[in-house]
Design a protein around this motif. Structure first.
Motif, PDB file in Angstrom:
ATOM      1  N   VAL A 377     -13.368 -20.216 -21.696  1.00  0.00           N
ATOM      2  CA  VAL A 377     -13.765 -19.056 -20.899  1.00  0.00           C
ATOM      3  C   VAL A 377     -14.617 -19.477 -19.708  1.00  0.00           C
ATOM      4  O   VAL A 377     -14.364 -19.072 -18.563  1.00  0.00           O
ATOM      5  N   THR A 378     -15.636 -20.300 -19.959  1.00  0.00           N
ATOM      6  CA  THR A 378     -16.542 -20.697 -18.871  1.00  0.00           C
ATOM      7  C   THR A 378     -15.846 -21.606 -17.871  1.00  0.00           C
ATOM      8  O   THR A 378     -16.142 -21.549 -16.672  1.00  0.00           O
ATOM      9  N   GLY A 379     -14.931 -22.442 -18.340  1.00  0.00           N
ATOM     10  CA  GLY A 379     -14.155 -23.263 -17.409  1.00  0.00           C
ATOM     11  C   GLY A 379     -13.309 -22.405 -16.482  1.00  0.00           C
ATOM     12  O   GLY A 379     -13.223 -22.666 -15.276  1.00  0.00           O
ATOM     13  N   THR A 380     -12.712 -21.342 -17.037  1.00  0.00           N
ATOM     14  CA  THR A 380     -11.925 -20.420 -16.213  1.00  0.00           C
ATOM     15  C   THR A 380     -12.816 -19.685 -15.217  1.00  0.00           C
ATOM     16  O   THR A 380     -12.427 -19.458 -14.070  1.00  0.00           O
ATOM     17  N   PHE A 381     -14.032 -19.324 -15.653  1.00  0.00           N
ATOM     18  CA  PHE A 381     -14.985 -18.679 -14.738  1.00  0.00           C
ATOM     19  C   PHE A 381     -15.230 -19.546 -13.507  1.00  0.00           C
ATOM     20  O   PHE A 381     -15.195 -19.071 -12.365  1.00  0.00           O
ATOM     21  N   LEU A 382     -15.506 -20.815 -13.745  1.00  0.00           N
ATOM     22  CA  LEU A 382     -15.815 -21.730 -12.636  1.00  0.00           C
ATOM     23  C   LEU A 382     -14.623 -21.876 -11.691  1.00  0.00           C
ATOM     24  O   LEU A 382     -14.792 -21.879 -10.461  1.00  0.00           O
ATOM     25  N   LEU A 383     -13.441 -22.001 -12.245  1.00  0.00           N
ATOM     26  CA  LEU A 383     -12.248 -22.161 -11.407  1.00  0.00           C
ATOM     27  C   LEU A 383     -11.954 -20.890 -10.613  1.00  0.00           C
ATOM     28  O   LEU A 383     -11.560 -20.962  -9.441  1.00  0.00           O
ATOM     29  N   THR A 384     -12.164 -19.734 -11.238  1.00  0.00           N
ATOM     30  CA  THR A 384     -11.940 -18.475 -10.522  1.00  0.00           C
ATOM     31  C   THR A 384     -12.925 -18.332  -9.364  1.00  0.00           C
ATOM     32  O   THR A 384     -12.546 -17.902  -8.264  1.00  0.00           O
ATOM     33  N   THR A 385     -14.177 -18.704  -9.592  1.00  0.00           N
ATOM     34  CA  THR A 385     -15.175 -18.657  -8.517  1.00  0.00           C
ATOM     35  C   THR A 385     -14.771 -19.575  -7.369  1.00  0.00           C
ATOM     36  O   THR A 385     -14.849 -19.199  -6.194  1.00  0.00           O
ATOM     37  N   THR A 386     -14.328 -20.784  -7.699  1.00  0.00           N
ATOM     38  CA  THR A 386     -13.917 -21.743  -6.665  1.00  0.00           C
ATOM     39  C   THR A 386     -12.761 -21.207  -5.841  1.00  0.00           C
ATOM     40  O   THR A 386     -12.779 -21.241  -4.600  1.00  0.00           O
ATOM     41  N   LEU A 387     -11.744 -20.683  -6.510  1.00  0.00           N
ATOM     42  CA  LEU A 387     -10.575 -20.152  -5.799  1.00  0.00           C
ATOM     43  C   LEU A 387     -10.944 -18.914  -4.977  1.00  0.00           C
ATOM     44  O   LEU A 387     -10.425 -18.716  -3.877  1.00  0.00           O
ATOM     45  N   PHE A 388     -11.847 -18.090  -5.517  1.00  0.00           N
ATOM     46  CA  PHE A 388     -12.281 -16.915  -4.769  1.00  0.00           C
ATOM     47  C   PHE A 388     -12.981 -17.322  -3.474  1.00  0.00           C
ATOM     48  O   PHE A 388     -12.765 -16.717  -2.412  1.00  0.00           O
ATOM     49  N   LEU A 389     -13.824 -18.349  -3.523  1.00  0.00           N
ATOM     50  CA  LEU A 389     -14.528 -18.801  -2.326  1.00  0.00           C
ATOM     51  C   LEU A 389     -13.549 -19.382  -1.300  1.00  0.00           C
ATOM     52  O   LEU A 389     -13.724 -19.195  -0.086  1.00  0.00           O
ATOM     53  N   VAL A 390     -12.513 -20.081  -1.777  1.00  0.00           N
ATOM     54  CA  VAL A 390     -11.476 -20.585  -0.865  1.00  0.00           C
ATOM     55  C   VAL A 390     -10.780 -19.410  -0.178  1.00  0.00           C
ATOM     56  O   VAL A 390     -10.560 -19.418   1.042  1.00  0.00           O
ATOM     57  N   GLN A 391     -10.448 -18.390  -0.956  1.00  0.00           N
ATOM     58  CA  GLN A 391      -9.807 -17.200  -0.402  1.00  0.00           C
ATOM     59  C   GLN A 391     -10.736 -16.483   0.587  1.00  0.00           C
ATOM     60  O   GLN A 391     -10.297 -16.053   1.665  1.00  0.00           O
ATOM     61  N   ALA A 392     -12.015 -16.348   0.234  1.00  0.00           N
ATOM     62  CA  ALA A 392     -12.971 -15.648   1.102  1.00  0.00           C
ATOM     63  C   ALA A 392     -13.130 -16.368   2.441  1.00  0.00           C
ATOM     64  O   ALA A 392     -13.257 -15.728   3.491  1.00  0.00           O
ATOM     65  N   GLU A 393     -13.104 -17.699   2.401  1.00  0.00           N
ATOM     66  CA  GLU A 393     -13.246 -18.460   3.644  1.00  0.00           C
ATOM     67  C   GLU A 393     -11.965 -18.395   4.484  1.00  0.00           C
ATOM     68  O   GLU A 393     -12.015 -18.121   5.691  1.00  0.00           O
ATOM     69  N   ALA A 394     -10.825 -18.625   3.836  1.00  0.00           N
ATOM     70  CA  ALA A 394      -9.568 -18.730   4.587  1.00  0.00           C
ATOM     71  C   ALA A 394      -9.032 -17.380   5.053  1.00  0.00           C
ATOM     72  O   ALA A 394      -8.538 -17.246   6.173  1.00  0.00           O
ATOM     73  N   ALA A 395      -9.126 -16.355   4.201  1.00  0.00           N
ATOM     74  CA  ALA A 395      -8.514 -15.062   4.516  1.00  0.00           C
ATOM     75  C   ALA A 395      -9.489 -14.077   5.149  1.00  0.00           C
ATOM     76  O   ALA A 395      -9.110 -13.307   6.033  1.00  0.00           O
ATOM     77  N   TRP A 396     -10.726 -14.082   4.673  1.00  0.00           N
ATOM     78  CA  TRP A 396     -11.680 -13.074   5.128  1.00  0.00           C
ATOM     79  C   TRP A 396     -12.682 -13.609   6.148  1.00  0.00           C
ATOM     80  O   TRP A 396     -13.471 -12.849   6.687  1.00  0.00           O
ATOM     81  N   GLY A 397     -12.639 -14.911   6.372  1.00  0.00           N
ATOM     82  CA  GLY A 397     -13.511 -15.503   7.374  1.00  0.00           C
ATOM     83  C   GLY A 397     -14.990 -15.434   7.056  1.00  0.00           C
ATOM     84  O   GLY A 397     -15.827 -15.304   7.956  1.00  0.00           O
ATOM     85  N   TRP A 398     -15.341 -15.531   5.775  1.00  0.00           N
ATOM     86  CA  TRP A 398     -16.763 -15.502   5.411  1.00  0.00           C
ATOM     87  C   TRP A 398     -17.502 -16.664   6.067  1.00  0.00           C
ATOM     88  O   TRP A 398     -17.008 -17.801   6.059  1.00  0.00           O
ATOM     89  N   PRO A 399     -18.701 -16.438   6.581  1.00  0.00           N
ATOM     90  CA  PRO A 399     -19.501 -17.537   7.125  1.00  0.00           C
ATOM     91  C   PRO A 399     -20.018 -18.428   6.000  1.00  0.00           C
ATOM     92  O   PRO A 399     -20.076 -18.022   4.833  1.00  0.00           O
ATOM     93  N   ARG A 400     -20.433 -19.635   6.374  1.00  0.00           N
ATOM     94  CA  ARG A 400     -20.842 -20.611   5.364  1.00  0.00           C
ATOM     95  C   ARG A 400     -22.036 -20.138   4.535  1.00  0.00           C
ATOM     96  O   ARG A 400     -22.095 -20.371   3.333  1.00  0.00           O
ATOM     97  N   TRP A 401     -23.014 -19.453   5.185  1.00  0.00           N
ATOM     98  CA  TRP A 401     -24.197 -19.016   4.442  1.00  0.00           C
ATOM     99  C   TRP A 401     -23.833 -18.039   3.329  1.00  0.00           C
ATOM    100  O   TRP A 401     -24.418 -18.057   2.247  1.00  0.00           O
ATOM    101  N   ARG A 402     -22.836 -17.177   3.601  1.00  0.00           N
ATOM    102  CA  ARG A 402     -22.423 -16.226   2.567  1.00  0.00           C
ATOM    103  C   ARG A 402     -21.674 -16.934   1.442  1.00  0.00           C
ATOM    104  O   ARG A 402     -21.860 -16.618   0.259  1.00  0.00           O
ATOM    105  N   LEU A 403     -20.832 -17.901   1.804  1.00  0.00           N
ATOM    106  CA  LEU A 403     -20.120 -18.670   0.781  1.00  0.00           C
ATOM    107  C   LEU A 403     -21.101 -19.403  -0.126  1.00  0.00           C
ATOM    108  O   LEU A 403     -20.952 -19.402  -1.359  1.00  0.00           O
ATOM    109  N   VAL A 404     -22.107 -20.029   0.484  1.00  0.00           N
ATOM    110  CA  VAL A 404     -23.101 -20.768  -0.303  1.00  0.00           C
ATOM    111  C   VAL A 404     -23.894 -19.813  -1.190  1.00  0.00           C
ATOM    112  O   VAL A 404     -24.131 -20.089  -2.384  1.00  0.00           O
ATOM    113  N   GLY A 405     -24.298 -18.672  -0.648  1.00  0.00           N
ATOM    114  CA  GLY A 405     -25.080 -17.717  -1.423  1.00  0.00           C
ATOM    115  C   GLY A 405     -24.328 -17.185  -2.627  1.00  0.00           C
ATOM    116  O   GLY A 405     -24.845 -17.168  -3.754  1.00  0.00           O
TER     117      GLY A 405
END
Length: 631
Positions: A377-405
């Protein structure tokens, strides 16, 4: 207008009720074993003292708040792939934005495969631990009944997996009202416990969890390995989004599920403070003695529903993996005439059933199973967070400070959960890891083997232009009728077309070469599905059609060709004969793959769904002709 509004509200209510019956079963039954496991882990290192109890309840509440309410319900559900959820759908969505080619796109899909593999590990453990934890209530008033717990668990699990063929549409409607009662009972039990010690409400303050971590860091770290049991089911919540939609899930969570869970955990905390001996089973001891047996019946029904949540999620993830090229063709049955996402996958159903039965027979108690729970379960949590951040950066154009936060907010907590569960590996935590390794290896082996076979098959097929030139220089007999050749490429010759000419010395009057293209989106609209063009000379009467499907669409080829005819494509599908190019695989001495991976790939290919059934072809008008490929 009011009638339309009432109809929309009625539709939302039905979906929300279905979501309660399928989506929230896993996380909704965590109170059965989460607090009990916290105080039992590592020989009782967490004590039923004021500071420990308040710290644990605070950790549970804020873990649910941050991981489920904030991460999944508020953030992750936004990252739907045309309405579909789950780690594979998220990986496909992220790959679409970062670009399918290149190392980054490949890494995104590998992360998706690993996440899906870990989810399968969770899907095997959840039914076993959920059902056993409910049935073990029998031994609270009657210890002599302990011997019937495992046989009864096997019977319930068997009936659950047999019921899958009726579909989540009917199952959800049946389970929804039961879960409403379950959550209300959780709330009533919790309020009863809180009434004896209202001060327990102070445990909702984050200061208690912070103080617990800083004053007893090692104890808190160990406790986190069991606290995670309160948030299992969050990934199934996301994976099942395609069954019911984002809005009904959100409203059901905040309107009913989250408040009832919070009240029950607070009630259990108050009980443990009042009666430290209740740590043996705080959930059932929270109820009056007369209510224990009715509560066992209700809890058993709720845990069956918890199992349904991960089973439905496993069906969705499996279909996504197959359409994305990581599993062979699967037989998929649609169980609802309205919701396309509600499906039944027989082979996945029975593989999961075998795994669950094996776990029940090996571990035989929810407390022992809890040691194997959490890592996947926790391994899946970490991978989902990682993929979500990739999506947020590539598709939604999140700035770096928001991605880090956002990454720190979720990642630090999830990494702590993951590290705490690593300590369980030697006590059973190895099990989901082994399952995940097996599934990931299978998926990656199929992907690689399919690429090799495709390359070798193209060599056998030869260029289509050269075939047409040969057909013109050496005229052949053209027989009446339409022949449809299922073929994935536009520039090579279908093997069945080549073999039909070679063996029978004929070519049909009208030839249609049909390829299916699986897009990295869940659904393709019918009007966007068809791409066609003529092939060769006009007198050849040969056309090529590409049918584009999403990875959740039913690939019904005859229906698509009927639609194409209505759209003006020169084809007569009613009397068409369908030709399949069958490839027979043999293991050879080539060094493209290791010997054991070749065996795995060939076994998977032999057990793939029949293309006749998969493409919904009429069996009475379908012919198979083929060739041999050495792997």
């Amino acid at each position: 207008m009011s009638g339309a509004h009432a109809q929309r509200r009625s539709g939302w209510a039905v979906l929300a009720l279905g979501a309660l019956g399928v989506v929230f079963g896993d996380i909704g039954t965590s109170p059965l074993y989460a607090i009990q496991t916290v105080f039992a882990i590592d020989g009782g290192i967490v004590r039923p003292t004021h500071s420990d109890v308040y710290g644990v309840i605070s950790l549970v509440f804020w873990s649910i708040t941050v991981i489920v309410s904030v991460k999944y319900v508020a953030f992750i559900l936004r990252a739907d792939n045309d309405g579909e959820g789950g780690v594979m759908a998220l990986a496909a969505l992220a790959r679409r934005w970062v670009g399918p080619g290149g190392r980054r796109g490949m890494l995104v899909m590998v992360l998706g495969v690993i996440g899906a593999s870990l989810f399968y590990g969770d899907s095997v453990i959840t039914p076993a631990i959920s059902v056993l934890s409910a049935i073990e209530g029998l031994s609270v008033p009657e210890p002599a009944l302990r011997d019937v717990e495992v046989p009864l668990g096997l019977l319930i699990i068997t009936l659950l997996f047999l019921a899958q063929r009726v579909g989540t549409h009917r199952v959800g409607r049946m389970f929804g009202p039961v879960m409403v009662v379950w959550f209300l009972v959780l709330a009533v039990l919790g309020i009863g416990g809180i009434a004896h010690d209202p001060a327990i409400l102070g445990a909702l303050l984050p200061s208690w969890s912070i103080a617990f971590v800083f004053e007893h860091p090692m104890i808190a770290f160990v406790a986190m390995g069991a606290v995670v049991l309160a948030i299992t089911g969050a990934e199934a919540l996301y994976a099942d989004m395609g069954h019911f939609g984002r809005s009904p899930i959100r409203r059901a969570w905040f309107g009913l599920v989250f408040p009832c869970l919070t009240l029950n955990y607070l009630g259990q905390g108050a009980l443990v403070l009042r009666n430290p001996a209740s740590i043996q089973n705080p959930f059932y001891l929270l109820a009056p003695h007369w209510a224990v047996f009715p509560l066992i019946v209700l809890a058993t029904a709720a845990t069956v529903i918890a199992s349904q949540a991960v089973i439905s999620g496993a069906f969705s993830v499996s279909r996504q993996a197959e359409r994305l090229g990581y599993l062979p063709r699967l037989t998929v049955r649609h169980t609802s005439p309205v919701e396309g996402g509600q499906i039944y996958v027989p082979v996945i159903n029975w593989v999961l059933y075998g795994g669950v039965v094996l776990l029940l027979l090996i571990f035989q108690s929810s407390q022992r199973l809890a040691t194997a729970y959490g890592l996947a379960v926790t391994g899946t949590f970490l991978l989902t967070t990682t993929l979500f951040l990739v999506q947020a950066e590539a598709a939604w154009g999140w700035p770096r400070w928001r991605l880090v936060g956002v990454g720190l907010l979720f990642g630090v907590l999830e990494l702590t959960f993951f590290s705490a569960n690593l300590t369980k590996i030697i006590h059973g935590g190895w099990l989901p890891v082994v399952i995940a390794i097996f599934v990931a290896t299978t998926m990656l082996t199929w992907r690689k083997g399919a690429a090799i076979v495709t390359r070798k098959r193209r060599n056998l097929e030869g260029p289509l232009d050269a075939f047409l030139e040969d057909m013109h220089t050496e005229p052949c007999t053209r027989v009446p009728g339409t022949a449809v050749f299922m073929h994935p490429a536009e520039d090579t010759t279908p093997i069945a077309l080549r073999e039909n000419l070679k063996i029978n010395h004929v070519v049909h009057e009208r030839v249609v070469i049909v390829g299916t293209v699986s897009e990295v989106i869940p659904h393709v609209a019918p009007q966007d599905r068809i791409r066609w063009h003529p092939v060769g000379r006009p007198e050849d009467q040969i056309i090529h059609i590409n049918l584009h499907y999403g990875f959740q669409d039913d690939q019904n080829v005859p229906r698509a060709l009927e639609f194409a005819q209505r759209e003006g494509v020169p084809i007569e599908p009613d009397d068409a004969v369908y030709f399949l190019s069958r490839i027979t695989l043999h293991r050879g001495p080539t060094k493209y793959m290791s010997r054991w991976r070749k065996r795995v790939f060939i076994a998977l290919a032999h057990n793939a769904a029949s293309p006749t059934d998969y493409f919904r072809l009429p069996s009475s008008r379908t012919v198979s002709m083929g060739a041999t490929v050495t792997l």
